[in-house]
Design a protein around this motif. Structure first.
Motif, short mmCIF file in Angstrom:
data_model
loop_
_atom_site.label_atom_id
_atom_site.label_comp_id
_atom_site.label_asym_id
_atom_site.label_seq_id
_atom_site.Cartn_x
_atom_site.Cartn_y
_atom_site.Cartn_z
N ILE A 82 34.24 -38.19 -24.73
CA ILE A 82 33.18 -37.23 -25.05
C ILE A 82 33.33 -36.70 -26.48
N LEU A 83 34.53 -36.33 -26.86
CA LEU A 83 34.71 -35.80 -28.23
C LEU A 83 34.42 -36.87 -29.28
N HIS A 84 34.72 -38.14 -28.95
CA HIS A 84 34.45 -39.22 -29.91
C HIS A 84 32.95 -39.49 -30.06
N ALA A 85 32.16 -39.01 -29.08
CA ALA A 85 30.71 -39.27 -29.12
C ALA A 85 29.96 -38.23 -29.96
N VAL A 86 30.65 -37.18 -30.39
CA VAL A 86 30.00 -36.19 -31.27
C VAL A 86 29.95 -36.81 -32.67
N SER A 87 28.79 -36.76 -33.31
CA SER A 87 28.70 -37.33 -34.66
C SER A 87 29.71 -36.65 -35.58
N PRO A 88 30.52 -37.42 -36.33
CA PRO A 88 31.48 -36.80 -37.26
C PRO A 88 30.78 -35.90 -38.28
N LYS A 89 29.49 -36.14 -38.50
CA LYS A 89 28.74 -35.32 -39.47
C LYS A 89 28.39 -33.94 -38.90
N LYS A 90 28.49 -33.79 -37.56
CA LYS A 90 28.16 -32.50 -36.93
C LYS A 90 29.35 -31.93 -36.17
N ASP A 91 30.51 -32.52 -36.36
CA ASP A 91 31.71 -32.18 -35.59
C ASP A 91 32.38 -30.92 -36.16
N VAL A 92 31.72 -29.78 -35.95
CA VAL A 92 32.19 -28.53 -36.59
C VAL A 92 33.52 -28.02 -36.01
N ASP A 93 33.96 -28.59 -34.90
CA ASP A 93 35.29 -28.26 -34.38
C ASP A 93 36.36 -29.09 -35.09
N GLY A 94 35.94 -30.16 -35.74
CA GLY A 94 36.89 -31.01 -36.48
C GLY A 94 37.80 -31.85 -35.59
N PHE A 95 37.34 -32.16 -34.36
CA PHE A 95 38.20 -32.88 -33.41
C PHE A 95 37.98 -34.39 -33.42
N HIS A 96 36.91 -34.86 -34.08
CA HIS A 96 36.63 -36.30 -34.08
C HIS A 96 37.73 -37.02 -34.87
N PRO A 97 38.18 -38.22 -34.38
CA PRO A 97 39.26 -38.92 -35.08
C PRO A 97 38.95 -39.20 -36.55
N GLU A 98 37.67 -39.41 -36.87
CA GLU A 98 37.33 -39.66 -38.28
C GLU A 98 37.66 -38.42 -39.11
N ASN A 99 37.33 -37.25 -38.57
CA ASN A 99 37.60 -36.01 -39.32
C ASN A 99 39.10 -35.68 -39.35
#
Ligand code: NDP
Length: 297
Positions: A109-126
């Motif tokens: 689920i966290l990986h499905a949030v767009s890294p461009k909108k991932d304001v929690d900063g949890f996406h692996p790209e961020n």
């Protein structure tokens, strides 16, 4: 030694004040920073967090939508909602409130949030960009810790920081920030966890302690050296016979460190108020990036 209490509110207030003109100038060109919060189930603490976040956005005249989903929702249904939010140009930030019910794989689920909108900063790209030293969104709690250190002019560079806890949302990004070669980093960092053999042997050598273990009162006065600066991230409910039935305590036994430490954040009222403020910062930053995109067209 007088121990300074590093309260989060003045730090948080000054950051929110600085956000106001930025929100205003976005408004003038028709952009209202907007957060979409997704909450699954009825965990009472999560409900409170999401309500507080919505209120903070309202106070800053930003928007926030809360998507409340049933506990038994499927992964596919959550992914469909996230896809809609990822493609909604009016949404600048998306957060999925943790913890998720056990049938939902939080990584998927966290990986499905767009890294461009991932304001929690949890996406692996961020998280990867953060490690690289080129952050896009910094996870809110470690970001808030950094702002507290900055506001109270606690030196970091060249000092030995000991972090207790290695979660993806606090401990690891905190390590990436403090070890980074930049103004608020450049520390020598030790990271401790349940596999650490003698925790006190590490905390005793620390110039800065970041306690983020979720273990009530774990750090005590006999585990620290004089003059250490302590950031207590922990928020733990300890049941008692008070009216509420519990008291909130940190990972640090505050009474026992007073007079030995140079400074310590209180719980509640220390790092807590910073986390939502840094969510506001990340969302406004995201909306401003959107303005730059408009300007390019
Ligand atoms: P997690 O449970 O995800 O991680 C806890 C970490 O601490 C783990 O790495 C664990 O080690 C380590 N740990 C636990 N007990 C011990 C111990 N006795 N000795 C050494 N290491 C230990 O927690 P979070 O990172 O999500 O949160 C940590 C705390 O911070 C919690 O109290 C939480 O409520 C609070 N928090 C506060 C926020 C705020 O806004 N102020 C925001 C987020 C969290 P291992 O990896 O080996 O299991």
């Amino acid at each position: 030694m007088d121990t300074l209490l590093l309260k989060g509110k003045p730090v948080s207030d000054s950051i929110r004040l600085a956000l106001e003109p930025r929100v205003q100038s976005l408004k003038e060109i028709g952009i209202i920073p907007k957060l979409a919060a997704v909450i699954v189930g009825d965990d009472p603490a999560s409900q409170v967090y999401v309500r507080n976040k919505a209120r903070a956005f309202e106070n800053l005249q930003c928007e926030s939508d809360t998507h409340r989903l049933d506990t038994d929702i499927t992964v596919e249904e959550v992914l469909t909602l996230l896809d809609t939010l990822n493609n909604d140009a009016a949404v600048h930030g998306i957060l999925v409130q943790l913890p998720l019910p056990t049938q939902l794989d939080s990584k998927t689920i966290l990986h499905a949030v767009s890294p461009k909108k991932d304001v929690d900063g949890f996406h692996p790209e961020n998280l990867g960009l953060l490690l690289e030293g080129n952050p896009n969104f910094i996870p809110c709690t470690p970001y808030g810790v950094l702002e507290i250190l900055k506001y109270y002019e606690i030196p970091v560079s060249g000092r030995h920081a000991v972090i207790v806890g290695r979660s993806n949302i606090v401990g690891k990004p905190m390590f990436a920030l403090l070890a980074q070669k930049f103004e608020m980093g450049n520390a020598t960092v030790t990271i401790c966890h349940t596999g650490t053999k003698d925790l006190a042997a590490h905390t005793e050598r620390a110039d800065i302690i970041i306690a983020a273990a979720g273990a009530p009162n774990m750090i005590t006065g006999n585990m620290i050296k004089e003059g250490v600066d302590i950031i207590d991230v922990g928020i733990n409910r300890v049941e008692d016979d008070s009216e509420k039935g519990y008291t909130l305590v940190g990972d640090v036994n505050r009474e026992s460190v007073m007079g030995i430490a140079n400074s310590v954040t209180p719980v509640p009222g220390g790092v807590g108020p910073m986390t939502i403020t840094m969510l506001l910062v990340n969302t406004v930053n995201s909306a401003e990036k959107c303005r730059k995109l408009i300007a390019c067209h």
